[in-house]
Scaffold this motif. Structure first.
Motif, PDB file in Angstrom:
ATOM      1  N   LEU A  24       0.858  -1.187   0.000  1.00 22.04           N
ATOM      2  CA  LEU A  24       0.000   0.000   0.000  1.00 22.04           C
ATOM      3  C   LEU A  24       0.894   1.236   0.000  1.00 22.04           C
ATOM      4  O   LEU A  24       1.824   1.334   0.802  1.00 22.04           O
ATOM      5  CB  LEU A  24      -0.898   0.014   1.227  1.00 22.04           C
ATOM      6  N   ILE A  25       0.626   2.157  -0.910  1.00 23.20           N
ATOM      7  CA  ILE A  25       1.362   3.423  -0.971  1.00 23.20           C
ATOM      8  C   ILE A  25       0.375   4.560  -0.718  1.00 23.20           C
ATOM      9  O   ILE A  25      -0.644   4.663  -1.392  1.00 23.20           O
ATOM     10  CB  ILE A  25       2.052   3.612  -2.335  1.00 23.20           C
ATOM     11  N   TYR A  26       0.674   5.379   0.276  1.00 25.85           N
ATOM     12  CA  TYR A  26      -0.192   6.519   0.611  1.00 25.85           C
ATOM     13  C   TYR A  26       0.451   7.809   0.131  1.00 25.85           C
ATOM     14  O   TYR A  26       1.627   8.073   0.369  1.00 25.85           O
ATOM     15  CB  TYR A  26      -0.403   6.601   2.119  1.00 25.85           C
ATOM     16  N   SER A  27      -0.349   8.621  -0.566  1.00 24.30           N
ATOM     17  CA  SER A  27       0.102   9.931  -1.020  1.00 24.30           C
ATOM     18  C   SER A  27      -0.987  10.944  -0.698  1.00 24.30           C
ATOM     19  O   SER A  27      -2.105  10.835  -1.201  1.00 24.30           O
ATOM     20  CB  SER A  27       0.367   9.916  -2.528  1.00 24.30           C
ATOM     21  N   HIS A  28      -0.669  11.936   0.136  1.00 26.56           N
ATOM     22  CA  HIS A  28      -1.717  12.874   0.556  1.00 26.56           C
ATOM     23  C   HIS A  28      -2.150  13.788  -0.577  1.00 26.56           C
ATOM     24  O   HIS A  28      -3.291  14.245  -0.596  1.00 26.56           O
ATOM     25  CB  HIS A  28      -1.251  13.711   1.745  1.00 26.56           C
ATOM     26  N   ASP A  29      -1.257  14.081  -1.526  1.00 26.47           N
ATOM     27  CA  ASP A  29      -1.611  14.811  -2.739  1.00 26.47           C
ATOM     28  C   ASP A  29      -2.447  16.066  -2.492  1.00 26.47           C
ATOM     29  O   ASP A  29      -3.668  16.017  -2.504  1.00 26.47           O
ATOM     30  CB  ASP A  29      -2.393  13.933  -3.721  1.00 26.47           C
ATOM     31  N   ILE A  57      -2.308   2.330  -4.613  1.00 28.21           N
ATOM     32  CA  ILE A  57      -1.938   3.694  -4.258  1.00 28.21           C
ATOM     33  C   ILE A  57      -3.187   4.415  -3.756  1.00 28.21           C
ATOM     34  O   ILE A  57      -4.200   4.450  -4.455  1.00 28.21           O
ATOM     35  CB  ILE A  57      -1.344   4.454  -5.457  1.00 28.21           C
ATOM     36  N   ILE A  58      -3.114   4.948  -2.564  1.00 25.27           N
ATOM     37  CA  ILE A  58      -4.191   5.808  -2.054  1.00 25.27           C
ATOM     38  C   ILE A  58      -3.800   7.247  -2.360  1.00 25.27           C
ATOM     39  O   ILE A  58      -2.748   7.721  -1.925  1.00 25.27           O
ATOM     40  CB  ILE A  58      -4.390   5.624  -0.547  1.00 25.27           C
ATOM     41  N   SER A  59      -4.647   7.931  -3.107  1.00 28.71           N
ATOM     42  CA  SER A  59      -4.259   9.248  -3.608  1.00 28.71           C
ATOM     43  C   SER A  59      -5.443  10.196  -3.658  1.00 28.71           C
ATOM     44  O   SER A  59      -6.568   9.793  -3.948  1.00 28.71           O
ATOM     45  CB  SER A  59      -3.663   9.103  -5.022  1.00 28.71           C
ATOM     46  N   GLY A  60      -5.154  11.466  -3.412  1.00 26.78           N
ATOM     47  CA  GLY A  60      -6.158  12.505  -3.572  1.00 26.78           C
ATOM     48  C   GLY A  60      -6.008  13.266  -4.872  1.00 26.78           C
ATOM     49  O   GLY A  60      -6.657  14.292  -5.076  1.00 26.78           O
ATOM     50  N   SER A  61      -5.162  12.779  -5.781  1.00 25.67           N
ATOM     51  CA  SER A  61      -4.905  13.499  -7.029  1.00 25.67           C
ATOM     52  C   SER A  61      -6.110  13.445  -7.957  1.00 25.67           C
ATOM     53  O   SER A  61      -6.659  12.366  -8.220  1.00 25.67           O
ATOM     54  CB  SER A  61      -3.687  12.904  -7.736  1.00 25.67           C
ATOM     55  N   SER A  62      -6.483  14.590  -8.482  1.00 21.13           N
ATOM     56  CA  SER A  62      -7.617  14.647  -9.406  1.00 21.13           C
ATOM     57  C   SER A  62      -7.255  14.173 -10.805  1.00 21.13           C
ATOM     58  O   SER A  62      -8.135  13.994 -11.646  1.00 21.13           O
ATOM     59  CB  SER A  62      -8.151  16.084  -9.487  1.00 21.13           C
ATOM     60  N   VAL A  63      -5.955  13.961 -11.072  1.00 24.78           N
ATOM     61  CA  VAL A  63      -5.540  13.543 -12.413  1.00 24.78           C
ATOM     62  C   VAL A  63      -4.880  12.166 -12.396  1.00 24.78           C
ATOM     63  O   VAL A  63      -4.235  11.777 -13.354  1.00 24.78           O
ATOM     64  CB  VAL A  63      -4.581  14.581 -13.050  1.00 24.78           C
ATOM     65  N   ILE A  64      -5.064  11.405 -11.327  1.00 25.26           N
ATOM     66  CA  ILE A  64      -4.391  10.117 -11.238  1.00 25.26           C
ATOM     67  C   ILE A  64      -4.792   9.179 -12.364  1.00 25.26           C
ATOM     68  O   ILE A  64      -3.990   8.355 -12.827  1.00 25.26           O
ATOM     69  CB  ILE A  64      -4.631   9.459  -9.866  1.00 25.26           C
ATOM     70  N   SER A  65      -6.019   9.293 -12.856  1.00 25.33           N
ATOM     71  CA  SER A  65      -6.476   8.400 -13.926  1.00 25.33           C
ATOM     72  C   SER A  65      -5.762   8.662 -15.245  1.00 25.33           C
ATOM     73  O   SER A  65      -5.857   7.847 -16.168  1.00 25.33           O
ATOM     74  CB  SER A  65      -7.990   8.542 -14.130  1.00 25.33           C
TER      75      SER A  65
END
Length: 426
Positions: A24-29, A57-65
């Protein structure tokens, strides 16, 4: 010269197994591309080394997709937040207050940990997550026996500001109580991000300097149609995500408007977070200059970096890694607000003869940006030696070093600890 390895090679996918190790990788983004691009590089490298594992990956990035991930990697998108100019945060999309958004994010993270039950957890930069949102999940992970790693870029901020921020948020205590390892994605002789923090004896033996994270040309090669400028030697101008990069772009455009004799043309990539108004203004100015072309968001920026003759950038961690990886002469124009991270990195890199640096006087309070100063730098840039001429061993060993460090946990075809059903109750 550093070699450019093509990533995400089309190797045959191994059989799926519910018993293989999990990461699991956490990124607060907050607001930008740096964290998610760093986490993506690590995830893809781990899958390349251990094809049987699964990575979330747990991410708050709006462009991760928009980004390409290897087989075995997926992501959980949590509600996004963004950083204001004063350093505070606010929800990116939701009509909630910050507290409500953090609680929602924390609940999603906790549930993901309970369901996925990772063997290894890599937390990017923030030891307790944004506003402590990671603490409930860290408590569960600690009880279940997961290996918990804090991953840090080479520079976080000036020591006094980092101490204030981490002391207030409980991060210092977390280094001791939660973490098994602290991986620094840089070299000790370049910069020591935790130097000056109190209680060094409590976590110093956990710190491992891995080297910078080498980037590669994405594969398969997409059928992109890039502007005509890219068919000849050109300067790539990238402000990263673009949310705070308008000053650099304005300075470069002004230089070309002032001095038509700058030898190489420039391709300016705005980034996804630049405001519509700024982008429209810049696009109109670019259209009037035959040596300039513009491009919006390019998730495979490595392709353009590889094509470019040289680079002008703000100097965030990921761009710096790409400059090193593709061995490009670079001019870094670091921001100095709200953090000194980029300025510290650029100053140290210039001392080591890896790049050239130019401060924006409008940020440092020394006056207005002079187009002639930027024009002179653009004249000199193509003649600058590439970073490889600095001859720094192990500079780009970060990704294989991470894989080596986690090999005991990830090499086995089965998980090294009990499955979630038999784990210690959460």
């Amino acid at each position: 010269m550093f070699s450019n390895v093509v990533d995400l090679a089309g190797a045959e996918r191994p059989p799926r197994s519910p018993h293989a190790p999990r990461v699991l990788i956490y990124s607060h983004d907050t607001f930008g591309l740096g964290h998610i691009r760093r986490c993506r590089a690590i995830a893809n490298a781990l899958i390349a080394s251990f094809p049987h594992i699964s990575v979330i990956i747990i991410s708050g990035s709006s462009v991760i997709s928009s980004f390409q991930f290897g087989d075995g990697v997926d992501y959980v998108r949590i509600p996004g937040v963004e950083k204001r100019g004063d350093g505070g945060y606010e929800p990116h999309h939701l009509n909630l207050d910050l507290g409500g958004t953090i609680r929602l994010r924390s609940d999603i993270i906790k549930q993901t940990v309970l369901s996925f039950d990772p063997d290894v957890v890599i937390v990017d930069k923030e030891p307790v997550g944004l506003r402590g949102e990671l603490k409930p999940a860290l408590d569960i992970l600690r009880r279940r026996g997961a290996r918990i790693v804090l991953g840090l870029r080479d520079v976080l901020d000036e020591p006094a500001k980092l101490l204030e921020e981490w002391h207030h948020g409980g991060a210092l205590e977390a280094l001791d109580s939660y973490y098994d390892d602290i991986f620094v994605y840089g070299l000790e002789n370049v910069y020591q991000p935790l130097a000056g923090l109190p209680g060094q004896h409590r976590f110093a033996d956990k710190v491992r300097y891995m080297g910078y994270l080498k980037r590669a040309v994405p594969s398969p090669m997409p059928p992109n149609r890039y502007p005509r400028i890219t068919k000849q030697p050109f300067i790539l101008v990238t402000p990263g995500g673009g949310g705070d990069g308008a000053g650099v772009i304005d300075w470069v455009i002004s230089a070309y408007e002032t001095d038509p004799t700058i030898p190489l043309p420039a391709l300016i990539v705005f980034g996804p977070f630049m405001s519509r108004e700024k982008r429209k203004d810049f696009a109109e100015r670019i259209a009037r200059n035959p040596k300039l072309e513009g491009l919006g968001f390019e998730p495979r920026l490595e392709l353009l970096m590889n094509r470019a003759h040289c680079v002008v950038a703000m100097g965030g961690y990921n761009t710096f890694c790409e400059v090193l990886s593709f061995d490009k002469p670079a001019l870094i124009v670091p921001r100095v607000k709200p953090r000194l991270e980029q300025a510290i990195r650029a100053q140290r890199a210039e001392e080591l003869k890896l790049i050239d640096m130019l401060y924006d006087p409008s940020q440092t309070g020394e006056g207005e940006r002079d187009p002639a100063v930027m024009a002179a730098a653009l004249h000199a840039l193509p003649r600058r030696p590439p970073p490889s001429q600095a001859f720094m061993p192990d500079l780009l060993d970060g990704l294989p070093a991470i894989s080596r460090a986690l090999a005991d946990d990830l090499s086995s075809p089965v998980r090294s600890r009990m499955l979630a059903q038999a784990a210690i109750p959460s």
